[in-house]
Design a protein around this motif. Structure first.
Motif, short mmCIF file in Angstrom:
data_model
loop_
_atom_site.label_atom_id
_atom_site.label_comp_id
_atom_site.label_asym_id
_atom_site.label_seq_id
_atom_site.Cartn_x
_atom_site.Cartn_y
_atom_site.Cartn_z
N GLU A 56 -43.55 -15.60 -74.26
CA GLU A 56 -42.58 -14.84 -75.05
C GLU A 56 -43.19 -14.40 -76.38
O GLU A 56 -42.98 -13.28 -76.85
CB GLU A 56 -41.34 -15.70 -75.30
CG GLU A 56 -40.24 -15.02 -76.07
CD GLU A 56 -39.12 -16.00 -76.44
OE1 GLU A 56 -38.07 -15.97 -75.78
OE2 GLU A 56 -39.33 -16.79 -77.38
N SER A 57 -43.92 -15.33 -77.03
CA SER A 57 -44.68 -15.06 -78.25
C SER A 57 -43.84 -14.42 -79.37
O SER A 57 -44.29 -13.52 -80.07
CB SER A 57 -45.88 -14.15 -77.93
OG SER A 57 -46.82 -14.19 -78.98
N ARG A 58 -42.61 -14.92 -79.55
CA ARG A 58 -41.75 -14.45 -80.63
C ARG A 58 -41.36 -15.57 -81.58
O ARG A 58 -41.11 -15.33 -82.76
CB ARG A 58 -40.47 -13.81 -80.06
CG ARG A 58 -40.67 -12.51 -79.34
CD ARG A 58 -39.34 -11.81 -79.08
NE ARG A 58 -38.40 -12.63 -78.31
CZ ARG A 58 -37.33 -13.23 -78.81
NH1 ARG A 58 -37.04 -13.13 -80.09
NH2 ARG A 58 -36.52 -13.93 -78.02
N TYR A 257 -39.84 -15.49 -70.18
CA TYR A 257 -40.98 -14.62 -69.93
C TYR A 257 -40.57 -13.19 -70.25
O TYR A 257 -39.47 -12.76 -69.88
CB TYR A 257 -41.43 -14.71 -68.47
CG TYR A 257 -42.02 -16.05 -68.10
CD1 TYR A 257 -43.25 -16.45 -68.62
CD2 TYR A 257 -41.36 -16.91 -67.21
CE1 TYR A 257 -43.79 -17.68 -68.28
CE2 TYR A 257 -41.91 -18.13 -66.86
CZ TYR A 257 -43.12 -18.51 -67.40
OH TYR A 257 -43.66 -19.73 -67.07
N PRO A 258 -41.40 -12.44 -70.93
CA PRO A 258 -41.03 -11.06 -71.27
C PRO A 258 -40.96 -10.18 -70.03
O PRO A 258 -41.66 -10.42 -69.04
CB PRO A 258 -42.15 -10.61 -72.22
CG PRO A 258 -43.30 -11.50 -71.89
CD PRO A 258 -42.71 -12.82 -71.47
N ASP A 259 -40.11 -9.17 -70.08
CA ASP A 259 -40.05 -8.21 -68.99
C ASP A 259 -41.37 -7.45 -68.94
O ASP A 259 -41.91 -7.05 -69.98
CB ASP A 259 -38.90 -7.22 -69.20
CG ASP A 259 -37.55 -7.90 -69.10
OD1 ASP A 259 -37.46 -8.89 -68.35
OD2 ASP A 259 -36.61 -7.46 -69.79
N PRO A 260 -41.91 -7.25 -67.75
CA PRO A 260 -43.18 -6.53 -67.65
C PRO A 260 -43.04 -5.09 -68.10
O PRO A 260 -42.03 -4.44 -67.83
CB PRO A 260 -43.52 -6.64 -66.17
CG PRO A 260 -42.21 -6.85 -65.48
CD PRO A 260 -41.38 -7.65 -66.43
#
Length: 270
Positions: A56-58, A257-260
């Motif tokens: 996610e890295s936020r 997990y981020p949306d691709p």
């Protein structure tokens, strides 16, 4: 929801460390053997949550570990964080300040080591040394260390606003168990490297540190950055309890997990 409230210090709560049993094992799945068998599943849960946080890295997590000598800060890092992705984990140990660090405000060196987005950062000792050691050893006047409570609360509020979840653990060890562990460092070959004369000198200041920790817990346990008093006489219980609190914090964050992103495959690639 995990049952972690027994260890949490509420904002404004009056703390009596004598009322906390350092040898408590309340809430554990069973005895030592049963509880240790449950630990690998907690490692798997932590790995899965950390993987999502990293992807996610936020946001980030800051774990603060405080406790007297031999309370198990190193052991907690070794056992609780076994199996996490090293790419997304940092550990910072704060010892006696350097000349450069002393030339700045007391939080200067700390802010540089907070975790980046996606990371779990672990402080093995922390900015709280500046209201513990500094107080007990009279390194600064009382008005200086007392004002630091408010500065620390503001600092942790700033971290929270920027997306860092702050989780703080006081590893609560009994005087008797500390003595046993310190003596083992003198007699057991695999522990001799840990033995330091300063540990025994600090032990003589036990009562002063108990008062300093009491005040610290009362003044700096907040809604956004609570303290958890973890019984630390039994290492297996300490590891299980810290894992429960940490997993609860990550589950509440619920990283995804981020949306691709849309991806166009160049022609000629199957």
């Amino acid at each position: 929801m995990r049952d972690i409230e027994r260890w949490r210090v509420g904002p404004g709560e009056k703390v009596r460390l004598a009322h906390y049993d350092p040898a408590s094992t309340v809430g554990a799945p069973g005895d030592r053997g049963v509880t240790e068998q449950a630990i690998p599943a907690l490692h798997d849960e932590l790995f899965a949550l950390q993987d999502r946080l990293w992807a996610e890295s936020r946001r980030s997590v800051l774990v603060v570990l405080q406790g007297l000598d031999s309370s198990g800060k190193d052991g907690t890092i070794k056992h609780v964080f076994r199996g996490v992705n090293p790419q997304g984990t940092t550990v910072a140990s704060f010892k006696e300040p350097t000349a450069l660090e002393l030339a700045h405000d007391f939080l200067w060196r700390v802010h540089q080591r907070v975790p980046a987005a996606g990371e779990i950062g672990i402080f093995n000792r922390s900015h709280y040394e500046d209201v513990l050691v500094a107080r007990v050893h009279d390194l600064v006047p009382e008005p200086v260390w007392r004002a630091r409570y408010g500065l620390i609360n503001a600092f942790e509020q700033t971290l929270t606003a920027a997306g860092t979840r702050v989780v703080k653990f006081f590893l609560h060890l009994s005087f008797e168990e500390q003595g046993k562990r310190l003596r083992s460092r003198l007699t057991e070959p695999d522990k001799r490297w840990k033995a330091q004369a300063s540990d025994f000198a600090e032990r003589k200041l036990w009562d002063s540190y108990q008062v300093a920790y009491r005040d610290l817990l009362e003044e700096t346990s907040t809604e956004v950055a609570p303290w958890f008093v973890i019984p630390a006489d039994h290492k297996w219980y300490r590891n299980w309890a810290v894992s429960q609190v940490l997993l609860q914090a990550l589950e509440e964050m619920d990283p995804h997990y981020p949306d691709p992103a849309p991806l166009e495959v160049p022609e000629g690639i199957d």
